[in-house]
Design an enzyme around this catalytic site. Structure first.
Site, PDB file in Angstrom:
ATOM      1  CD  GLU A 185       2.064   1.197   4.211  1.00 11.34           C
ATOM      2  OE1 GLU A 185       2.265   1.650   5.291  1.00 11.34           O
ATOM      3  OE2 GLU A 185       1.488  -0.002   4.315  1.00 11.34           O
ATOM      4  CG  ASN A 186       6.817  -1.492   0.466  1.00 10.54           C
ATOM      5  OD1 ASN A 186       5.757  -2.240   1.054  1.00 10.54           O
ATOM      6  ND2 ASN A 186       7.725  -2.260   0.045  1.00 10.54           N
TER       7      ASN A 186
END
Length: 449
Positions: free
Chosen positions: A283-284
């Site tokens: 998700e980063n």
């Protein structure tokens, strides 16, 4: 084009005023404007509102501001990575506001786009939606999240040209691109400044109109904190945990885009082979995550995953910022999310981010993934250490998502949800039906295969 002023670090931090709202890019210490923040920690600036995914590691960047007492409020997604932040919040020394990671990035983007806020299904029915407006849109309850803007943004890019255009490297985009649009004054700390025209216009991530000042500061390995290198993760993994991971792996299909949470789900990564065709999402800001680098090298030359661990990129991988990443999640472009759990109840509600008596300081992307992934698989032990059930009639821990769970895999059994009902589908090797019945307080139907 007119050049953007290049100034010293000291001149840059002098532009921050007491009481300012400061937007700080970075995911952990990756893409973090650590030199600007360290310099700000040498000043007497105070009463700051700090907006970022977290405040960084102790004694680095925002962690130094916190130790100095320069921060009056933190707004972010995951503060539990810094023990000083936990202590400051628990003692009341620092006020804080916790947002799911996707809501945080989108709120900053909205602030930069001149949008007052947005509605999202993320966090509906949880304590993070308390005191927020909830409206039913397109048949789905959604929470209103106001936009976030700052007085000053400190961001970190890899290269800038003298016109002020920026490019980022690997997973260093994270919150930086949105923050560059969402502050009255934007100061970009960069590795290198090149003449205008040297950067390919097709590869510009942040356009010159968003940037007010440039600061050139070289990154060193010690600036990366725990992401500076891959620490040996070799340790004995219990057969029980590996059995759960192997069974969860069987739920994946060729071509699936998959996000793995911390704990047991991370073990699944070691089971995936290139021929499986499974595309890992973090998700980063990365799609196509590969294994940890074999040479132990860190974020100076590698991307990092959401656990802040350096990883490699598979052929076909791509990088993007946090708003795009959570757009993938909310837009249901992530096929499967696999997470750990503290409780799952008979209606498919999930609790996996907070326990009573501990501060609610770290939600990360769990709420976004639980409500946004097409399929949610929970892996966990069947019982707590005290022998109490984790699959219960009704969750009494703080909720992560409502009616979101599709599959639960424990050391004793595999459950699925069918038409809203909990169904026992399999017994794990060595487990008995009597054990499952005795260790499950939720109402369930037995349909073993």
């Amino acid at each position: 084009m007119k050049d953007v002023p290049v100034i010293s670090i000291e001149a840059a931090v002098a532009k921050v005023k007491d009481g300012d709202t400061l937007l700080c890019g970075g995911f952990g210490m990756t893409g973090n404007p650590v030199h600007l923040l360290n310099a700000l920690a040498e000043t007497d600036k105070k009463e700051l509102t700090y907006v970022g995914n977290n405040v960084g590691e102790p004694s680095l960047g925002g962690g130094r501001l916190l130790l100095n007492g320069q921060i009056k409020k933190m707004i972010g997604s995951y503060f539990t990575s810094n023990p000083d932040a936990v202590k400051a919040a628990q003692s009341g020394q620092v006020a804080y506001e916790l947002l799911p990671q996707g809501s945080l990035s989108e709120a900053i983007r909205a602030g930069g786009m001149g949008i007052g806020g947005f509605y999202t299904p993320t966090a509906v029915g949880t304590v993070l939606a308390d005191d927020r407006e909830v409206r039913r849109l397109n048949g789905v309850d959604q929470v209103f999240v106001p936009a976030i803007r700052g007085n000053v943004a400190f961001i970190r890019a890899w290269k800038a040209d003298t016109a002020g255009n920026l490019t980022y490297r690997l997973t260093e985009q994270n919150f930086n691109t949105a923050m560059a649009m969402a502050a009255d004054l934007v100061i970009a700390e960069v590795e290198e400044i090149v003449p205008a025209g040297e950067l390919d216009p097709n590869h510009i991530h942040t356009q010159a109109c968003f940037v007010d000042f440039l600061v050139e500061a070289k990154l060193k390995e010690e600036d990366l904190g725990s992401s500076a290198s891959v620490k040996s993760s070799l340790k004995k993994v219990s057969d029980t945990r590996m059995n759960i991971a192997r069974r969860a792996f069987r739920e994946l299909e060729h071509g699936n885009v998959v996000n793995l949470g911390i704990g047991i789900p991370t073990l699944i990564a070691d089971l995936i082979k290139p021929e499986d065709g499974i595309i890992m999402h973090t998700e980063n800001g990365m799609l196509g995550v590969g294994p940890e680098p074999e040479d132990g090298s860190g974020a100076m030359k590698n991307p990092v995953n959401a656990g802040k661990i350096p990883v490699t990129a598979l052929d076909g991988a791509s990088y993007f910022d946090s708003t795009t990443s959570f757009g993938m999640i909310r837009g249901r472009h992530v096929d499967v999310a696999i997470m750990g759990g503290l409780q799952v109840d008979s209606r498919g509600n999930l609790a996996n981010w907070a326990v009573p008596g501990k501060p609610l300081l770290g939600v990360g992307g769990a709420m976004d993934l639980a409500s946004g992934a097409r399929k949610l698989i929970i892996t966990m032990r069947h019982l707590n250490r005290d022998g109490s059930a984790k699959i219960v009639e009704e969750c009494d821990l703080p909720l992560t998502a409502l009616q979101a769970v599709d599959v639960v895999i424990t050391d004793l059994a595999v459950f699925v949800f069918e038409d809203g009902a909990l169904v026992l589908r399999e017994l794990m090797p060595g487990a008995t039906l009597e054990q499952v019945r005795a260790g499950t307080t939720a109402t369930f139907r037995e349909d073993l295969v």
